[in-house]
Scaffold this motif. Sequence first.
Motif, short mmCIF file in Angstrom:
data_model
loop_
_atom_site.label_atom_id
_atom_site.label_comp_id
_atom_site.label_asym_id
_atom_site.label_seq_id
_atom_site.Cartn_x
_atom_site.Cartn_y
_atom_site.Cartn_z
N GLU A 234 -0.54 5.51 9.90
CA GLU A 234 0.80 5.97 9.65
C GLU A 234 1.47 4.42 9.46
O GLU A 234 2.56 4.61 8.57
CB GLU A 234 1.37 6.44 10.72
N ALA A 235 1.13 3.38 10.04
CA ALA A 235 1.95 2.31 9.82
C ALA A 235 1.88 1.69 8.29
O ALA A 235 3.01 1.19 7.78
CB ALA A 235 1.36 0.99 10.67
N GLN A 236 0.62 2.04 7.62
CA GLN A 236 0.37 1.56 6.16
C GLN A 236 -0.19 2.64 5.54
O GLN A 236 -1.34 2.91 5.39
CB GLN A 236 -0.31 0.35 5.97
N PRO A 237 0.66 3.77 4.99
CA PRO A 237 0.32 4.91 4.20
C PRO A 237 -0.72 4.29 2.80
O PRO A 237 -0.04 3.44 2.20
CB PRO A 237 1.18 5.65 3.93
N ILE A 238 -1.62 4.79 2.74
CA ILE A 238 -2.56 4.55 1.37
C ILE A 238 -2.95 5.84 0.76
O ILE A 238 -3.53 6.47 1.39
CB ILE A 238 -3.66 3.60 1.94
N PHE A 273 -4.32 -4.52 2.27
CA PHE A 273 -3.03 -4.27 2.57
C PHE A 273 -2.77 -5.09 3.89
O PHE A 273 -2.41 -4.21 4.81
CB PHE A 273 -2.60 -2.83 2.36
N LYS A 275 -0.13 -6.59 4.77
CA LYS A 275 1.27 -6.26 4.96
C LYS A 275 1.58 -5.06 4.30
O LYS A 275 1.05 -4.67 3.45
CB LYS A 275 2.21 -7.61 4.19
N GLU A 276 2.58 -4.49 4.72
CA GLU A 276 3.16 -3.24 4.38
C GLU A 276 3.33 -3.18 2.83
O GLU A 276 4.26 -4.03 2.51
CB GLU A 276 4.36 -2.62 5.10
N LYS A 277 3.05 -2.15 2.16
CA LYS A 277 3.30 -2.26 0.84
C LYS A 277 3.62 -0.70 0.35
O LYS A 277 2.89 0.03 0.49
CB LYS A 277 2.23 -2.72 -0.10
N ALA A 278 4.51 -0.59 -0.56
CA ALA A 278 5.06 0.73 -0.87
C ALA A 278 3.98 1.11 -1.88
O ALA A 278 3.56 0.14 -2.80
CB ALA A 278 6.40 0.80 -1.41
N ALA A 280 0.54 1.97 -1.86
CA ALA A 280 -0.27 1.17 -1.73
C ALA A 280 -1.38 2.53 -2.13
O ALA A 280 -1.34 3.58 -1.86
CB ALA A 280 -0.73 0.97 -0.37
#
Length: 356
Positions: A234-238, A273, A275-278, A280
């Motif tokens: 959930e921290a970095q949705p891909i 990823f 770091k968090e990236k929109a 992704a």
Amino acid sequence: MFQPIANIEDAQTLAQAIVNTITEPFLVLDEQFRVLAASRSFYKTFEVDPEQTQGSMLYALGDGQWDIPALRLLLETIIPEKTAMDGFEVEHDFPRIGRRTMLLNARKVLYDHSSAITILLAFNDITARRVIEREKEELLRRTEDLLLQKDVLLREMEHRVANSLQIIASILLLKARSVTSEETRQHLKDAHQRVLSVAEVQRHLHTSAGIDEIDVGSYLPKLCSSLASSMVGEAQPITVTVTAEGGRMDSQRAVSLGLIVTELVLNAIKYAFPKEKASARIQVSYETAGSDWKLTVSDNGVGKIANDMPATGLGTAIVEALVKQLEARVDVISDTDGTTVSITRATFTSRVPRAA
């Protein structure tokens, strides 16, 4: 110039000679079904005496062995109405020669200047042919039964293998949750996903019509969906998308292809990823051209230069070994726009753009 036959005796001699030249059993009957003439083949085939045959009723020959209901139907019912009949099948058990299957051809001969009627009756013994046909039918039935049993056994085996793989995957996942070392936990999770990729092939084999080949176009989306649901946090949705053309591959190669996809998608999830990236995204594409194919896994992450992805490792070694096994080649493009890994079998030009 053609000379007419002088007398009836000569005509009868000629008629008998013609009858004897016929290789199949042959009878000439009058309208009362008395035997006027019979071929040599008839006497030899059915083992009857010429002296007891000439002038005798057909049904009385051989102590009544020719009193056959099907033969009566042909001579007394069908021939009077139709004049001719071809391929009338009769099966009968003769005392001397055993059971015989015959095709009867019959003709009713009418004369211009006489009310007399003559019936010509030819016999084609197809006993051996029918025996072979019955044996072939029995063999075919037994073969179909064996194939059905084989299919049932294979399905049962696939079901058990799939269940076993699921159990192994569950054990690995439980172990990963219980260990304290983060490195060990990650290794166990990786192993868990590798087992799942093989299990996905097994499930596909179990549900597909064929047991030797699977449809890659439907297999890859299911595999990638399973990877995404279990590994993307959930921290970095891909977003993991799949573009797969139709194409079938034998199960052994499909396992190798699935393991390659698993390794490449897992690497992208872990390293692309940091770091968090929109927005992704990881994109998987599979293209075919005849016997050639191309698998591409791309992401829009930071690329190899900017991240801390190890140059070599277990996953890389697995991919290289599987690519060699598939007689393909691997190409990697990595820059600040992301990483694209292509596995190509023979010469092929990609028509699918990399993830943006």
